[in-house]
Design a protein around this motif. Structure first.
Motif, PDB file in Angstrom:
ATOM      1  N   ARG A 215       0.828  -1.205   0.000  1.00 61.23           N
ATOM      2  CA  ARG A 215       0.000   0.000   0.000  1.00 61.23           C
ATOM      3  C   ARG A 215       0.866   1.261   0.000  1.00 61.23           C
ATOM      4  O   ARG A 215       0.562   2.231  -0.693  1.00 61.23           O
ATOM      5  CB  ARG A 215      -0.927  -0.010   1.215  1.00 61.23           C
ATOM      6  CG  ARG A 215      -1.858   1.196   1.303  1.00 61.23           C
ATOM      7  CD  ARG A 215      -2.749   1.296   0.089  1.00 61.23           C
ATOM      8  NE  ARG A 215      -3.781   2.312   0.274  1.00 61.23           N
ATOM      9  CZ  ARG A 215      -4.605   2.716  -0.683  1.00 61.23           C
ATOM     10  NH1 ARG A 215      -4.518   2.190  -1.893  1.00 61.23           N
ATOM     11  NH2 ARG A 215      -5.518   3.635  -0.442  1.00 61.23           N
ATOM     12  N   MET A 216       1.933   1.249   0.770  1.00 61.74           N
ATOM     13  CA  MET A 216       2.836   2.405   0.792  1.00 61.74           C
ATOM     14  C   MET A 216       3.412   2.659  -0.595  1.00 61.74           C
ATOM     15  O   MET A 216       3.494   3.809  -1.047  1.00 61.74           O
ATOM     16  CB  MET A 216       3.976   2.175   1.785  1.00 61.74           C
ATOM     17  CG  MET A 216       3.575   2.141   3.240  1.00 61.74           C
ATOM     18  SD  MET A 216       5.050   1.939   4.280  1.00 61.74           S
ATOM     19  CE  MET A 216       4.336   1.178   5.726  1.00 61.74           C
ATOM     20  N   THR A 217       3.814   1.594  -1.264  1.00 59.20           N
ATOM     21  CA  THR A 217       4.357   1.726  -2.623  1.00 59.20           C
ATOM     22  C   THR A 217       3.325   2.353  -3.548  1.00 59.20           C
ATOM     23  O   THR A 217       3.627   3.251  -4.343  1.00 59.20           O
ATOM     24  CB  THR A 217       4.777   0.349  -3.165  1.00 59.20           C
ATOM     25  OG1 THR A 217       5.741  -0.223  -2.294  1.00 59.20           O
ATOM     26  CG2 THR A 217       5.366   0.468  -4.556  1.00 59.20           C
ATOM     27  N   GLY A 218       2.088   1.882  -3.438  1.00 57.97           N
ATOM     28  CA  GLY A 218       1.020   2.432  -4.264  1.00 57.97           C
ATOM     29  C   GLY A 218       0.784   3.903  -3.984  1.00 57.97           C
ATOM     30  O   GLY A 218       0.632   4.705  -4.911  1.00 57.97           O
ATOM     31  N   MET A 219       0.782   4.283  -2.705  1.00 52.21           N
ATOM     32  CA  MET A 219       0.496   5.672  -2.350  1.00 52.21           C
ATOM     33  C   MET A 219       1.527   6.631  -2.930  1.00 52.21           C
ATOM     34  O   MET A 219       1.199   7.764  -3.291  1.00 52.21           O
ATOM     35  CB  MET A 219       0.449   5.828  -0.826  1.00 52.21           C
ATOM     36  CG  MET A 219      -0.751   5.160  -0.160  1.00 52.21           C
ATOM     37  SD  MET A 219      -2.365   5.681  -0.808  1.00 52.21           S
ATOM     38  CE  MET A 219      -2.342   7.426  -0.438  1.00 52.21           C
ATOM     39  N   VAL A 220       2.777   6.188  -3.028  1.00 48.04           N
ATOM     40  CA  VAL A 220       3.815   7.043  -3.605  1.00 48.04           C
ATOM     41  C   VAL A 220       3.534   7.315  -5.077  1.00 48.04           C
ATOM     42  O   VAL A 220       3.823   8.394  -5.592  1.00 48.04           O
ATOM     43  CB  VAL A 220       5.206   6.394  -3.421  1.00 48.04           C
ATOM     44  CG1 VAL A 220       6.271   7.145  -4.200  1.00 48.04           C
ATOM     45  CG2 VAL A 220       5.577   6.361  -1.937  1.00 48.04           C
ATOM     46  N   THR A 221       2.942   6.350  -5.772  1.00 47.20           N
ATOM     47  CA  THR A 221       2.648   6.539  -7.199  1.00 47.20           C
ATOM     48  C   THR A 221       1.334   7.268  -7.418  1.00 47.20           C
ATOM     49  O   THR A 221       1.119   7.858  -8.481  1.00 47.20           O
ATOM     50  CB  THR A 221       2.586   5.188  -7.943  1.00 47.20           C
ATOM     51  OG1 THR A 221       1.457   4.431  -7.476  1.00 47.20           O
ATOM     52  CG2 THR A 221       3.859   4.393  -7.720  1.00 47.20           C
ATOM     53  N   TYR A 222       0.420   7.210  -6.443  1.00 46.39           N
ATOM     54  CA  TYR A 222      -0.886   7.840  -6.632  1.00 46.39           C
ATOM     55  C   TYR A 222      -0.825   9.361  -6.482  1.00 46.39           C
ATOM     56  O   TYR A 222      -1.646  10.073  -7.044  1.00 46.39           O
ATOM     57  CB  TYR A 222      -1.908   7.305  -5.618  1.00 46.39           C
ATOM     58  CG  TYR A 222      -2.145   5.825  -5.706  1.00 46.39           C
ATOM     59  CD1 TYR A 222      -1.921   5.118  -6.885  1.00 46.39           C
ATOM     60  CD2 TYR A 222      -2.601   5.114  -4.594  1.00 46.39           C
ATOM     61  CE1 TYR A 222      -2.141   3.758  -6.949  1.00 46.39           C
ATOM     62  CE2 TYR A 222      -2.828   3.754  -4.655  1.00 46.39           C
ATOM     63  CZ  TYR A 222      -2.594   3.074  -5.831  1.00 46.39           C
ATOM     64  OH  TYR A 222      -2.804   1.729  -5.891  1.00 46.39           O
ATOM     65  N   ARG A 223       0.103   9.845  -5.683  1.00 46.63           N
ATOM     66  CA  ARG A 223       0.248  11.283  -5.452  1.00 46.63           C
ATOM     67  C   ARG A 223       1.494  11.784  -6.185  1.00 46.63           C
ATOM     68  O   ARG A 223       2.150  11.034  -6.899  1.00 46.63           O
ATOM     69  CB  ARG A 223       0.332  11.572  -3.945  1.00 46.63           C
ATOM     70  CG  ARG A 223      -0.892  11.078  -3.158  1.00 46.63           C
ATOM     71  CD  ARG A 223      -2.123  11.877  -3.485  1.00 46.63           C
ATOM     72  NE  ARG A 223      -3.334  11.366  -2.863  1.00 46.63           N
ATOM     73  CZ  ARG A 223      -3.769  11.708  -1.653  1.00 46.63           C
ATOM     74  NH1 ARG A 223      -3.047  12.520  -0.898  1.00 46.63           N
ATOM     75  NH2 ARG A 223      -4.912  11.230  -1.195  1.00 46.63           N
ATOM     76  N   SER A 224       1.856  13.037  -5.989  1.00 44.88           N
ATOM     77  CA  SER A 224       3.002  13.596  -6.704  1.00 44.88           C
ATOM     78  C   SER A 224       4.033  14.165  -5.740  1.00 44.88           C
ATOM     79  O   SER A 224       3.719  14.486  -4.579  1.00 44.88           O
ATOM     80  CB  SER A 224       2.536  14.709  -7.653  1.00 44.88           C
ATOM     81  OG  SER A 224       2.206  15.875  -6.925  1.00 44.88           O
ATOM     82  N   GLY A 225       5.263  14.335  -6.249  1.00 46.29           N
ATOM     83  CA  GLY A 225       6.319  14.944  -5.467  1.00 46.29           C
ATOM     84  C   GLY A 225       5.947  16.336  -4.984  1.00 46.29           C
ATOM     85  O   GLY A 225       6.105  16.646  -3.792  1.00 46.29           O
ATOM     86  N   PRO A 226       5.445  17.202  -5.878  1.00 44.02           N
ATOM     87  CA  PRO A 226       5.056  18.549  -5.426  1.00 44.02           C
ATOM     88  C   PRO A 226       4.019  18.533  -4.309  1.00 44.02           C
ATOM     89  O   PRO A 226       4.070  19.355  -3.395  1.00 44.02           O
ATOM     90  CB  PRO A 226       4.485  19.180  -6.697  1.00 44.02           C
ATOM     91  CG  PRO A 226       5.216  18.502  -7.816  1.00 44.02           C
ATOM     92  CD  PRO A 226       5.394  17.081  -7.350  1.00 44.02           C
TER      93      PRO A 226
END
Length: 350
Positions: A215-226
């Motif tokens: 889930r953590m891996t997914g959350m990093v891809t669902y949102r953005s760096g900014p």
């Protein structure tokens, strides 16, 4: 089931049996059920809403627990429940009332777990079509969905081209890219390599730390760096932990409370295999076969479903339009900021 409604119109949460169902794989189950939410005037045109990976049938929800598209759907919202009735199914293979890996196998009396038949996006759509037929619904005004829900909308327009007038496809591409498959693979491996997974025979999600990592891996891809920079700004919580670390830990814990790990793996696999061109001489050829009016939406900073590929697709259908939404939310943009883009859905529906 009686709940306080976010609208004044009746809201129903039920489960419907579609009887025997044959999967694309050729496997068959004797009695498949789909859970659904239905809201709006019963004589109004129907809009079918399809949910994303960890979503469910509660797109509208209640005042106490708003659904994942509450605000986009409701009275005087872009999808107006004064004018339309909205139906959302929990997907085949899901874990919120529809038949899936956590369901009981009638042959063994135990949960299917990893013995459940392989599920494809096309299987999901065929099951929903059967359920709508059982509900006496012969056509719908539109099909709408984002991410995995958008994949379903793509397939709806090809499997049942005459069944709907309009398609709204948000944050989804005609096939899942290698980049998307790569992140799904990391999540799946994290779950399967957890010693407590036991080939799907775990006692409870609470034991599965690998599910947290997925889930953590997914959350990093669902949102953005900014977005992360603006929200967390390297701030600390208690001790040495950064706020971003605590946020990801929270998301990892939360998913175990509301989703089944086996179902998560099955739906990841369905997403990996999503390709409208499979068996249709490539995605570009398939894109020319749509008969419904088609509207695609892309979101800035979406790592998984890039604007460039959605635009490539959108030039092929005969009746189509494309909208790109500037946002820092990335892929999750289809779940928020309805005031930015809901107006286009309302405009095209009206």
């Amino acid at each position: 089931m009686s709940l306080r409604n976010p609208t004044s119109h009746p809201r129903t949460i039920k489960t419907i049996s579609i009887g025997s169902f044959t999967f694309e794989s050729g496997e068959q189950l004797p009695n498949v059920e789909l859970a659904y939410e239905r809201c709006g005037p019963t004589d109004a045109p129907v809009i079918l809403v399809c949910h994303a990976l960890t979503g469910n049938q509660l797109a509208i929800g209640s005042e106490e627990e708003p659904g994942w598209w509450a605000g986009l759907i409701g009275e005087d919202c872009p999808i107006d429940t004064n004018r339309y009735q909205v139906i959302t199914f929990n997907v085949l293979g899901g874990c919120h009332g529809s038949t899936g890996p956590a369901s009981i196998d009638p042959n063994t009396g135990k949960a299917f777990r990893q013995n459940f038949p392989k599920v494809t996006v096309r299987d999901m759509v065929h099951a929903q079509h059967s359920a709508l037929q059982s509900l006496g619904i012969k056509e719908v005004q539109a099909v709408a969905g984002g991410s995995l829900g958008g994949m379903q909308a793509y397939e709806w327009g090809l499997l049942y081209p005459e069944y709907m007038k309009k398609l709204f496809i948000l944050a989804a591409t005609p096939y899942l890219s290698d980049y998307g498959i790569a992140f799904n693979h990391i999540g799946a491996r994290a779950i399967k390599c957890d010693p407590n997974f036991q080939e799907g025979n775990y006692e409870s999600n609470e034991q599965l730390h690998g599910f947290e990592i997925a889930r953590m891996t997914g959350m990093v891809t669902y949102r953005s760096g900014p977005l992360f920079e603006k929200r967390f700004d390297r701030s600390h919580k208690a001790g040495d932990a950064y706020e971003i670390q605590s946020y990801l830990d929270y998301q990892g814990d939360k998913i175990k409370e509301r989703f089944d790990a086996n179902s998560y793996l099955y739906l990841l696999d369905a997403m990996n295999n999503h390709d409208i061109g499979r068996g249709r001489d490539g995605w570009e050829n398939a894109a020319k076969q749509y008969k419904a009016e088609l509207h695609t939406f892309s979101f800035e900073h979406d790592l998984l479903y890039p604007d460039s590929l959605i635009r490539q697709f959108a030039i092929h259908p005969e009746k189509s339009s494309h909208y790109h939404i500037p946002t820092d939310y990335g892929h999750d943009g289809f779940l928020v900021e309805f005031e930015r883009w809901g107006k286009w859905i309302k405009e095209k529906l009206d």
